[in-house]
Design a protein around this motif. Sequence first.
Motif, short mmCIF file in Angstrom:
data_model
loop_
_atom_site.label_atom_id
_atom_site.label_comp_id
_atom_site.label_asym_id
_atom_site.label_seq_id
_atom_site.Cartn_x
_atom_site.Cartn_y
_atom_site.Cartn_z
N UNK A 158 -21.71 -3.37 16.83
CA UNK A 158 -21.04 -5.18 15.70
C UNK A 158 -20.34 -4.04 15.39
N UNK A 159 -18.43 -3.53 14.81
CA UNK A 159 -18.57 -2.91 14.29
C UNK A 159 -18.18 -3.83 12.98
N UNK A 160 -18.84 -3.01 11.79
CA UNK A 160 -19.33 -3.88 10.10
C UNK A 160 -18.51 -2.61 9.56
N UNK A 161 -18.51 -1.81 9.15
CA UNK A 161 -17.71 -1.55 8.29
C UNK A 161 -16.58 -0.46 9.30
N UNK A 162 -15.48 0.05 8.34
CA UNK A 162 -14.28 1.23 9.11
C UNK A 162 -14.36 1.95 7.75
N UNK A 170 -16.35 0.89 22.83
CA UNK A 170 -17.04 2.45 23.33
C UNK A 170 -18.28 1.23 22.34
N UNK A 171 -17.97 0.62 21.29
CA UNK A 171 -18.56 -0.18 20.59
C UNK A 171 -19.29 -1.33 21.14
N UNK A 172 -18.58 -1.78 22.59
CA UNK A 172 -18.89 -3.03 22.89
C UNK A 172 -19.43 -2.97 24.09
#
Length: 189
Positions: A61-65, A54-56
């Motif tokens: 850009x996933x920078x945090x979890x 989904x991010x793609x």
Amino acid sequence: MPGERAGCDLAGVIIRRLWSATNPLRNFNYLIACPETGEALAIDPLDHAACLAEAKRQGWSITQVLNTHEHADHTGGNAAVIAATGAKLLAHHAARIDGIDIGLKAGAAIRIGKRVELEVLDTPGHTLAHVCVLAHGEQAALFTGDTLFNAGVGNCHFGGDVNRLYDTCAGQIARLGDRLRIFPGHDYL
């Protein structure tokens, strides 16, 4: 409902709820993104493949979890998301989760990109090291992990305390008002 993607925009906060049939516990996974920078936070990304896809798809850009608590059905996707993105891991400061980069306490701010800020609430009960995160705005949004489910209050079966859960719900969550939008950790309806 398997593979469901739902989204909304609350006062400039982009939220994607992801649900899949990857486990019998019916977890929700969330992505919260800054519309200006495309930076995103993944909350309890058990279905790491769906979160990354989904991010793609969105160009984020996933920078945090963020893990709301230490149960494996919320932390199980951490390694894959972090390996794919280099994201930092955020969780309650006392949580027993491997690799925490930022330990969270009540009142801390989580910033996502330039326009999104979430407030950390220390919400013991389901587990003793549990956080919820609050997005303020005209309609506030609360990501509850397992403090609240869409079918009621979280349970205390695996390391929790019913009195602390009551205090969390009555002393913190009930005071957030009637216009609060709840994003629970599971679909139990």
